[in-house]
Design a protein around this motif. Structure first.
Motif, PDB file in Angstrom:
ATOM      1  N   ALA A  29       7.041   0.905   2.418  1.00 32.65           N
ATOM      2  CA  ALA A  29       5.942   1.510   3.181  1.00 32.65           C
ATOM      3  C   ALA A  29       5.875   0.954   4.594  1.00 32.65           C
ATOM      4  O   ALA A  29       5.464   1.659   5.533  1.00 32.65           O
ATOM      5  CB  ALA A  29       4.620   1.290   2.454  1.00 32.65           C
ATOM      6  N   ASN A  30       6.288  -0.293   4.769  1.00 36.86           N
ATOM      7  CA  ASN A  30       6.241  -0.919   6.096  1.00 36.86           C
ATOM      8  C   ASN A  30       7.145  -0.220   7.110  1.00 36.86           C
ATOM      9  O   ASN A  30       7.031  -0.466   8.314  1.00 36.86           O
ATOM     10  CB  ASN A  30       6.636  -2.394   5.994  1.00 36.86           C
ATOM     11  N   LYS A  31       8.020   0.636   6.640  1.00 34.33           N
ATOM     12  CA  LYS A  31       8.913   1.370   7.536  1.00 34.33           C
ATOM     13  C   LYS A  31       8.247   2.634   8.098  1.00 34.33           C
ATOM     14  O   LYS A  31       8.850   3.346   8.898  1.00 34.33           O
ATOM     15  CB  LYS A  31      10.201   1.739   6.790  1.00 34.33           C
ATOM     16  N   PHE A  32       7.003   2.908   7.638  1.00 33.34           N
ATOM     17  CA  PHE A  32       6.286   4.114   8.036  1.00 33.34           C
ATOM     18  C   PHE A  32       4.975   3.750   8.711  1.00 33.34           C
ATOM     19  O   PHE A  32       4.527   2.592   8.674  1.00 33.34           O
ATOM     20  CB  PHE A  32       6.008   4.984   6.801  1.00 33.34           C
ATOM     21  N   ASN A  33       4.358   4.751   9.331  1.00 34.35           N
ATOM     22  CA  ASN A  33       3.057   4.562   9.969  1.00 34.35           C
ATOM     23  C   ASN A  33       1.967   4.769   8.916  1.00 34.35           C
ATOM     24  O   ASN A  33       1.449   5.864   8.737  1.00 34.35           O
ATOM     25  CB  ASN A  33       2.880   5.540  11.128  1.00 34.35           C
ATOM     26  N   ILE A  34       1.612   3.706   8.227  1.00 34.69           N
ATOM     27  CA  ILE A  34       0.615   3.760   7.167  1.00 34.69           C
ATOM     28  C   ILE A  34      -0.776   3.728   7.787  1.00 34.69           C
ATOM     29  O   ILE A  34      -1.071   2.875   8.631  1.00 34.69           O
ATOM     30  CB  ILE A  34       0.795   2.586   6.191  1.00 34.69           C
ATOM     31  N   THR A  35      -1.642   4.652   7.375  1.00 28.98           N
ATOM     32  CA  THR A  35      -2.994   4.686   7.949  1.00 28.98           C
ATOM     33  C   THR A  35      -3.996   3.875   7.137  1.00 28.98           C
ATOM     34  O   THR A  35      -4.999   3.403   7.687  1.00 28.98           O
ATOM     35  CB  THR A  35      -3.500   6.130   8.082  1.00 28.98           C
ATOM     36  N   ALA A  36      -3.753   3.699   5.835  1.00 28.16           N
ATOM     37  CA  ALA A  36      -4.649   2.908   4.989  1.00 28.16           C
ATOM     38  C   ALA A  36      -3.911   2.530   3.713  1.00 28.16           C
ATOM     39  O   ALA A  36      -2.984   3.232   3.284  1.00 28.16           O
ATOM     40  CB  ALA A  36      -5.924   3.674   4.651  1.00 28.16           C
ATOM     41  N   CYS A  37      -4.342   1.432   3.093  1.00 25.60           N
ATOM     42  CA  CYS A  37      -3.722   1.010   1.842  1.00 25.60           C
ATOM     43  C   CYS A  37      -4.678   0.105   1.076  1.00 25.60           C
ATOM     44  O   CYS A  37      -5.439  -0.667   1.671  1.00 25.60           O
ATOM     45  CB  CYS A  37      -2.408   0.265   2.119  1.00 25.60           C
ATOM     46  N   THR A  38      -4.638   0.225  -0.232  1.00 28.13           N
ATOM     47  CA  THR A  38      -5.339  -0.692  -1.131  1.00 28.13           C
ATOM     48  C   THR A  38      -4.550  -0.740  -2.429  1.00 28.13           C
ATOM     49  O   THR A  38      -3.539  -0.053  -2.571  1.00 28.13           O
ATOM     50  CB  THR A  38      -6.799  -0.247  -1.367  1.00 28.13           C
ATOM     51  N   ASP A  39      -4.985  -1.577  -3.373  1.00 30.63           N
ATOM     52  CA  ASP A  39      -4.343  -1.576  -4.682  1.00 30.63           C
ATOM     53  C   ASP A  39      -5.362  -1.218  -5.753  1.00 30.63           C
ATOM     54  O   ASP A  39      -6.567  -1.275  -5.535  1.00 30.63           O
ATOM     55  CB  ASP A  39      -3.642  -2.912  -4.978  1.00 30.63           C
ATOM     56  N   VAL A  40      -4.856  -0.826  -6.916  1.00 32.95           N
ATOM     57  CA  VAL A  40      -5.710  -0.384  -8.013  1.00 32.95           C
ATOM     58  C   VAL A  40      -5.830  -1.520  -9.028  1.00 32.95           C
ATOM     59  O   VAL A  40      -4.847  -1.875  -9.680  1.00 32.95           O
ATOM     60  CB  VAL A  40      -5.152   0.879  -8.688  1.00 32.95           C
ATOM     61  N   THR A  41      -7.037  -2.067  -9.124  1.00 34.44           N
ATOM     62  CA  THR A  41      -7.268  -3.158 -10.075  1.00 34.44           C
ATOM     63  C   THR A  41      -8.545  -2.868 -10.863  1.00 34.44           C
ATOM     64  O   THR A  41      -8.683  -1.812 -11.451  1.00 34.44           O
ATOM     65  CB  THR A  41      -7.300  -4.516  -9.351  1.00 34.44           C
ATOM     66  N   GLY A  42      -9.479  -3.805 -10.870  1.00 31.50           N
ATOM     67  CA  GLY A  42     -10.596  -3.762 -11.798  1.00 31.50           C
ATOM     68  C   GLY A  42     -11.554  -2.599 -11.668  1.00 31.50           C
ATOM     69  O   GLY A  42     -12.236  -2.242 -12.638  1.00 31.50           O
ATOM     70  N   PHE A  43     -11.657  -2.005 -10.490  1.00 32.62           N
ATOM     71  CA  PHE A  43     -12.588  -0.882 -10.305  1.00 32.62           C
ATOM     72  C   PHE A  43     -11.958   0.464 -10.655  1.00 32.62           C
ATOM     73  O   PHE A  43     -12.606   1.497 -10.518  1.00 32.62           O
ATOM     74  CB  PHE A  43     -13.119  -0.861  -8.868  1.00 32.62           C
ATOM     75  N   GLY A  44     -10.695   0.462 -11.092  1.00 30.10           N
ATOM     76  CA  GLY A  44     -10.045   1.696 -11.502  1.00 30.10           C
ATOM     77  C   GLY A  44      -9.586   2.541 -10.325  1.00 30.10           C
ATOM     78  O   GLY A  44      -9.882   2.245  -9.160  1.00 30.10           O
ATOM     79  N   LEU A  45      -8.869   3.607 -10.634  1.00 27.89           N
ATOM     80  CA  LEU A  45      -8.349   4.478  -9.581  1.00 27.89           C
ATOM     81  C   LEU A  45      -9.474   5.074  -8.747  1.00 27.89           C
ATOM     82  O   LEU A  45      -9.426   5.033  -7.510  1.00 27.89           O
ATOM     83  CB  LEU A  45      -7.506   5.599 -10.200  1.00 27.89           C
ATOM     84  N   ILE A  46     -10.499   5.603  -9.389  1.00 36.34           N
ATOM     85  CA  ILE A  46     -11.585   6.228  -8.638  1.00 36.34           C
ATOM     86  C   ILE A  46     -12.361   5.192  -7.837  1.00 36.34           C
ATOM     87  O   ILE A  46     -12.762   5.447  -6.694  1.00 36.34           O
ATOM     88  CB  ILE A  46     -12.495   7.031  -9.580  1.00 36.34           C
ATOM     89  N   GLY A  47     -12.537   4.002  -8.382  1.00 37.69           N
ATOM     90  CA  GLY A  47     -13.220   2.957  -7.632  1.00 37.69           C
ATOM     91  C   GLY A  47     -12.499   2.578  -6.364  1.00 37.69           C
ATOM     92  O   GLY A  47     -13.109   2.429  -5.301  1.00 37.69           O
ATOM     93  N   HIS A  48     -11.196   2.450  -6.441  1.00 37.57           N
ATOM     94  CA  HIS A  48     -10.436   2.036  -5.256  1.00 37.57           C
ATOM     95  C   HIS A  48     -10.196   3.194  -4.294  1.00 37.57           C
ATOM     96  O   HIS A  48     -10.136   2.984  -3.077  1.00 37.57           O
ATOM     97  CB  HIS A  48      -9.148   1.345  -5.682  1.00 37.57           C
ATOM     98  N   LEU A  49     -10.109   4.410  -4.807  1.00 39.73           N
ATOM     99  CA  LEU A  49     -10.107   5.571  -3.907  1.00 39.73           C
ATOM    100  C   LEU A  49     -11.439   5.655  -3.152  1.00 39.73           C
ATOM    101  O   LEU A  49     -11.462   5.990  -1.963  1.00 39.73           O
ATOM    102  CB  LEU A  49      -9.875   6.860  -4.690  1.00 39.73           C
ATOM    103  N   SER A  50     -12.525   5.339  -3.836  1.00 38.78           N
ATOM    104  CA  SER A  50     -13.843   5.363  -3.182  1.00 38.78           C
ATOM    105  C   SER A  50     -13.905   4.384  -2.024  1.00 38.78           C
ATOM    106  O   SER A  50     -14.558   4.646  -1.004  1.00 38.78           O
ATOM    107  CB  SER A  50     -14.947   5.046  -4.200  1.00 38.78           C
ATOM    108  N   GLU A  51     -13.230   3.250  -2.168  1.00 37.78           N
ATOM    109  CA  GLU A  51     -13.208   2.278  -1.086  1.00 37.78           C
ATOM    110  C   GLU A  51     -12.400   2.776   0.113  1.00 37.78           C
ATOM    111  O   GLU A  51     -12.547   2.239   1.225  1.00 37.78           O
ATOM    112  CB  GLU A  51     -12.634   0.946  -1.593  1.00 37.78           C
TER     113      GLU A  51
END
Length: 323
Positions: A196-218
């Motif tokens: 991913a570091n080879k691209f222009n990434i606009t945002a990133c997070t990882d999926v852990t305790g709050f679940g997929l929807i929790g981290h998408l919400s962030e």
């Protein structure tokens, strides 16, 4: 700790404005970020978990991969780590505690991150994790809430590790170190981050305790909502089977209760998308054209990624579940 409890506990905390402090506890991001100068940035995070498998070496590997993931989610390299060991000496002997540390060390060596010390106490429940420091030398870091309208979002690991871990604990799933979700939790997000570091990434997070929807919400900001295409989300084998049997961790139900008011869509088995993950994948936002290219590169390198969502103009709900 649940989302609502965390909000309440931190709600009235404040500190002075420090000139070089970019991200702190108020930002709901994965790490603290502190700028040393225009190019050099320190990234810091801490995480620990209770055992989710009986193999202590593998538990140490998973706990380390989980702790390191926050650093990789900022586009950073991990450089040093300190261990956090809460030792249940009534049930684990010294050699067994050492297995946990050896497992963690194997993952630190894999990403060239030095273990420089740590802290240990005797506890009634076994816990282990790492405090990790990362460094960025080009001044470019990824926040979790800076995605743009039109961006696509890639998820780099399948979902369902919380549900499958619960199935293991209640003896509904036979232990095998080669189970797909065990291998996935052991895998470092380093490799997805490096591509991913080879691209222009606009945002990133990882999926852990709050679940997929929790981290998408962030990832939501004042400009965007997110369409989540649930049929594009890869799910580990047998997850739906165990959901039908009611084998779901309590934290997943807590996530749903805290988040569902901001989610639109009546989907069967939607608890999977709230499932509390351990060492889950990265959520990477970038423009659609390059998202397709990056996703192909990740797939070709053996990473089970897929484009699962798009960022749309801000609407009534934060997240829309689409089929």
């Amino acid at each position: 700790m649940g989302l609502e409890d965390l909000k309440q506990i931190t709600s009235n905390l404040s500190q002075p404005s420090y000139k070089n402090l970019i991200v702190d506890f108020k930002d709901n991001d994965d790490c603290g970020i502190y700028k040393l100068d225009d190019n050099n940035i320190i990234v810091q995070s801490l995480d620990f978990i209770t055992p989710i498998v009986d193999d202590l070496y593998i538990f140490g590997q998973i706990a380390a991969a989980n702790s390191l993931s926050d650093i990789f989610a900022k586009g950073s390299n991990a450089i040093t780590a300190m261990s956090i060991l809460m030792w249940d000496k009534e049930h684990l002997n010294q050699n067994e505690a050492n297995e946990i540390l050896q497992g963690a060390l194997s993952k630190l060596i894999e990403c060239h991150c030095a273990l420089i010390g740590g802290h240990s106490i005797v506890d009634k429940e076994q816990k282990f994790g790492l405090s990790v420091t990362g460094v960025i030398n080009n001044g470019i870091f990824w926040k979790n809430n800076t995605a743009k309208i039109g961006d696509s979002i890639i998820l780099t690991k399948p979902l369902g590790s919380g549900i499958l871990s619960s199935a293991l604990k209640c003896d509904k799933l036979e232990w095998n170190k080669n189970l797909d979700f065990i291998k996935s939790m052991q895998m470092l997000n380093l490799y997805a981050k490096n591509e991913a570091n080879k691209f222009n990434i606009t945002a990133c997070t990882d999926v852990t305790g709050f679940g997929l929807i929790g981290h998408l919400s962030e990832m939501i900001n004042k400009n965007i909502s997110i369409n989540l295409y649930i049929n594009e989300v890869k799910i580990f084998d047998r997850v739906k089977e165990f959901v039908s049997l009611g084998i779901v961790p309590g934290g997943s139900y807590s996530n749903k209760k805290a988040l569902e008011a901001n989610v639109y869509g009546n989907i069967k088995d939607d608890i999977i998308f709230y499932d509390a993950q351990t060492s889950g994948g990265l959520l990477i936002a970038l423009d659609y054209k390059n998202a397709k290219i990056l996703n192909n590169i990740l797939n070709d390198s053996g990473i089970e990624s897929n484009i699962i969502a798009e960022c749309i103009p801000r609407d009534k709900y934060k997240i829309y579940l689409k089929v």
